[in-house]
Scaffold this motif. Structure first.
Motif, mmCIF file in Angstrom:
data_model
loop_
_atom_site.group_PDB
_atom_site.id
_atom_site.type_symbol
_atom_site.label_atom_id
_atom_site.label_comp_id
_atom_site.label_asym_id
_atom_site.label_seq_id
_atom_site.Cartn_x
_atom_site.Cartn_y
_atom_site.Cartn_z
ATOM 1 N N PRO A 223 0.808 -1.226 0.000
ATOM 2 C CA PRO A 223 0.000 0.000 0.000
ATOM 3 C C PRO A 223 0.842 1.276 0.000
ATOM 4 O O PRO A 223 0.389 2.326 -0.467
ATOM 5 N N ASP A 224 2.039 1.206 0.553
ATOM 6 C CA ASP A 224 2.951 2.346 0.504
ATOM 7 C C ASP A 224 4.373 1.824 0.354
ATOM 8 O O ASP A 224 4.728 0.775 0.895
ATOM 9 N N MET A 225 5.186 2.556 -0.406
ATOM 10 C CA MET A 225 6.525 2.073 -0.739
ATOM 11 C C MET A 225 7.502 3.223 -0.844
ATOM 12 O O MET A 225 7.122 4.373 -1.095
ATOM 13 N N THR A 226 8.771 2.907 -0.691
ATOM 14 C CA THR A 226 9.834 3.878 -0.920
ATOM 15 C C THR A 226 10.121 3.948 -2.422
ATOM 16 O O THR A 226 9.655 3.111 -3.208
ATOM 17 N N LEU A 227 10.899 4.926 -2.796
ATOM 18 C CA LEU A 227 11.316 5.055 -4.190
ATOM 19 C C LEU A 227 12.017 3.794 -4.663
ATOM 20 O O LEU A 227 11.767 3.299 -5.767
ATOM 21 N N SER A 228 12.897 3.247 -3.828
ATOM 22 C CA SER A 228 13.628 2.026 -4.207
ATOM 23 C C SER A 228 12.676 0.852 -4.397
ATOM 24 O O SER A 228 12.847 0.052 -5.329
ATOM 25 N N ILE B 134 7.033 12.203 -9.158
ATOM 26 C CA ILE B 134 6.891 13.653 -9.060
ATOM 27 C C ILE B 134 5.717 14.130 -9.918
ATOM 28 O O ILE B 134 4.905 14.962 -9.498
ATOM 29 N N THR B 135 5.611 13.575 -11.129
ATOM 30 C CA THR B 135 4.517 13.949 -12.029
ATOM 31 C C THR B 135 3.172 13.525 -11.464
ATOM 32 O O THR B 135 2.210 14.304 -11.423
ATOM 33 N N LEU B 136 3.087 12.275 -11.005
ATOM 34 C CA LEU B 136 1.829 11.754 -10.461
ATOM 35 C C LEU B 136 1.436 12.478 -9.180
ATOM 36 O O LEU B 136 0.244 12.694 -8.926
ATOM 37 N N GLN B 137 2.424 12.862 -8.409
ATOM 38 C CA GLN B 137 2.150 13.609 -7.180
ATOM 39 C C GLN B 137 1.607 14.995 -7.512
ATOM 40 O O GLN B 137 0.647 15.469 -6.895
ATOM 41 N N ALA B 138 2.186 15.636 -8.510
ATOM 42 C CA ALA B 138 1.721 16.965 -8.924
ATOM 43 C C ALA B 138 0.298 16.913 -9.470
ATOM 44 O O ALA B 138 -0.476 17.863 -9.308
ATOM 45 N N LEU B 139 -0.061 15.785 -10.083
ATOM 46 C CA LEU B 139 -1.401 15.626 -10.652
ATOM 47 C C LEU B 139 -2.423 15.146 -9.620
ATOM 48 O O LEU B 139 -3.615 15.063 -9.928
ATOM 49 N N GLY B 140 -1.959 14.775 -8.432
ATOM 50 C CA GLY B 140 -2.875 14.376 -7.371
ATOM 51 C C GLY B 140 -3.164 12.898 -7.293
ATOM 52 O O GLY B 140 -4.038 12.478 -6.522
ATOM 53 N N TYR B 141 -2.420 12.064 -8.048
ATOM 54 C CA TYR B 141 -2.660 10.625 -8.027
ATOM 55 C C TYR B 141 -1.841 9.905 -6.959
ATOM 56 O O TYR B 141 -2.180 8.790 -6.564
ATOM 57 N N VAL B 142 -0.767 10.516 -6.510
ATOM 58 C CA VAL B 142 0.137 9.908 -5.541
ATOM 59 C C VAL B 142 0.397 10.892 -4.406
ATOM 60 O O VAL B 142 0.526 12.100 -4.639
ATOM 61 N N GLY B 143 0.451 10.374 -3.181
ATOM 62 C CA GLY B 143 0.806 11.176 -2.021
ATOM 63 C C GLY B 143 2.106 10.680 -1.416
ATOM 64 O O GLY B 143 2.624 9.622 -1.800
ATOM 65 N N GLN B 144 2.629 11.423 -0.462
ATOM 66 C CA GLN B 144 3.915 11.064 0.138
ATOM 67 C C GLN B 144 3.876 11.312 1.635
ATOM 68 O O GLN B 144 3.386 12.349 2.097
ATOM 69 N N ASN B 145 4.393 10.363 2.402
ATOM 70 C CA ASN B 145 4.521 10.489 3.851
ATOM 71 C C ASN B 145 5.953 10.129 4.207
ATOM 72 O O ASN B 145 6.310 8.946 4.250
ATOM 73 N N GLY B 146 6.773 11.133 4.429
ATOM 74 C CA GLY B 146 8.189 10.882 4.629
ATOM 75 C C GLY B 146 8.816 10.352 3.354
ATOM 76 O O GLY B 146 8.715 10.970 2.298
ATOM 77 N N LYS B 147 9.455 9.186 3.444
ATOM 78 C CA LYS B 147 10.080 8.586 2.264
ATOM 79 C C LYS B 147 9.179 7.578 1.557
ATOM 80 O O LYS B 147 9.600 6.949 0.583
ATOM 81 N N ARG B 148 7.949 7.443 2.031
ATOM 82 C CA ARG B 148 7.049 6.430 1.475
ATOM 83 C C ARG B 148 5.942 7.091 0.673
ATOM 84 O O ARG B 148 5.370 8.122 1.083
ATOM 85 N N PRO C 69 -7.013 9.125 -3.555
ATOM 86 C CA PRO C 69 -8.334 8.758 -4.082
ATOM 87 C C PRO C 69 -8.556 9.124 -5.546
ATOM 88 O O PRO C 69 -9.368 8.491 -6.230
ATOM 89 N N LYS C 70 -7.839 10.124 -6.057
ATOM 90 C CA LYS C 70 -8.038 10.530 -7.451
ATOM 91 C C LYS C 70 -7.796 9.380 -8.424
ATOM 92 O O LYS C 70 -8.340 9.369 -9.534
ATOM 93 N N VAL C 71 -6.977 8.404 -7.998
ATOM 94 C CA VAL C 71 -6.707 7.243 -8.859
ATOM 95 C C VAL C 71 -8.007 6.535 -9.249
ATOM 96 O O VAL C 71 -8.123 5.973 -10.347
ATOM 97 N N MET C 72 -8.992 6.565 -8.376
ATOM 98 C CA MET C 72 -10.254 5.873 -8.635
ATOM 99 C C MET C 72 -10.968 6.436 -9.849
ATOM 100 O O MET C 72 -11.754 5.738 -10.500
#
Length: 266
Positions: free
Chosen positions: A28-33, A51-65, A70-73
């Motif tokens: 459900p959550d992963m690091t870049l690696s 970075i692109t998906l985060q800017a578009l609202g499809y991906v979020g970030q919590n620390g390094k993960r 919800p926009k993915v839906m």
């Protein structure tokens, strides 16, 4: 076939979609690696996609993960509404469950997996969940065996050659020769049954849903609890109703261009 890419193929878009697809219940959550490893791309490429998906609202970030938002839906809902699932498929599934109980689903083939596009259930047990969008190995489901049976011989052999069957239970068939036999049997009979293949406690019966030209474009099933129902009893009591429902879905596919378009994998 996979690997046959047109000159206009956009590699960056493909990598971005691979990043979205690599998240699942086990991840459900992963690091870049983690993401780079699961998608098979370089960390730099994975970072650009994130970075692109985060800017578009499809991906979020919590620390390094990183995690999906919800926009993915909205990406999947376009398919759901275009296929008019609620209008044409959901009523058939509800009727099957009302008559026979248990659960009923419609799925399509994606490579060596099945993807559930409609589902209705009265079941609440802890077991493999057939929610819309769920993806499971085709070799371990009645739906998958029917869909594989609907492939032309050369396409079936290609899928079997690339398939790496995993034992999900002690009863899961993983021998490719035996799988081929069962798939060809499903093709001859026009249905497939499975017992405890995907998970313990699941006995299922599936039939094909065909396009106007006769191609198998989806599969419809009914499933119940192993021990409370046998595959023989399912065939006797449910096969006729499943085939009638599949025929109505096939007719709708031929009649409704939007439904035909989304089910047509060509």
């Amino acid at each position: 076939m996979e690997g046959e890419r047109p000159p206009e193929f956009v590699e960056a878009l493909a990598k971005g979609l691979a990043v979205l697809e690599c998240f699942d219940a086990a991840h459900p959550d992963m690091t870049l690696s983690d993401i780079a490893r699961r998608t098979g791309v370089t960390p730099a490429a994975a970072r650009r996609s994130l970075i692109t998906l985060q800017a578009l609202g499809y991906v979020g970030q919590n620390g390094k993960r990183f995690h999906l938002r919800p926009k993915v839906m909205s990406l999947g809902s376009g398919f759901y509404f275009a296929a008019r699932i609620d209008e044409f498929m959901a009523p058939e599934l509800r009727q099957l469950v009302e008559v026979h109980g248990d659960a009923s689903s419609v799925a399509m083939l994606e490579g060596a997996d099945v993807v559930y596009i409609a589902h209705h259930s009265t079941q609440r047990a802890r077991r493999a969940t057939a929610v819309v969008g769920a993806r499971y190995p085709a070799h371990a489901t009645s739906l998958g065996r029917v869909l594989l049976a609907g492939l032309p011989d050369d396409a079936l052999e290609d899928v079997l050659a690339r398939m790496q069957p995993v034992a999900l239970t002690s009863r899961t068939v993983t021998d490719k020769a035996e799988l081929r036999r069962l798939i060809l049997q499903a093709r001859e009979q026009g249905f497939a049954t499975t017992v405890d293949q995907l998970d313990y406690g699941i006995t299922a019966l599936a039939v094909p849903v065909r396009a106007a030209d006769g191609r198998v474009v989806a599969a419809l099933n009914s499933s119940g609890y192993t021990g409370l129902v046998t595959p023989e009893a399912m065939v006797e009591s449910r096969l006729a109703d499943l085939r009638a429902a599949a025929a109505r879905l096939s007719a709708a596919t031929a009649r409704i261009p939007a439904l035909s378009a989304v089910l047509d994998g060509r």
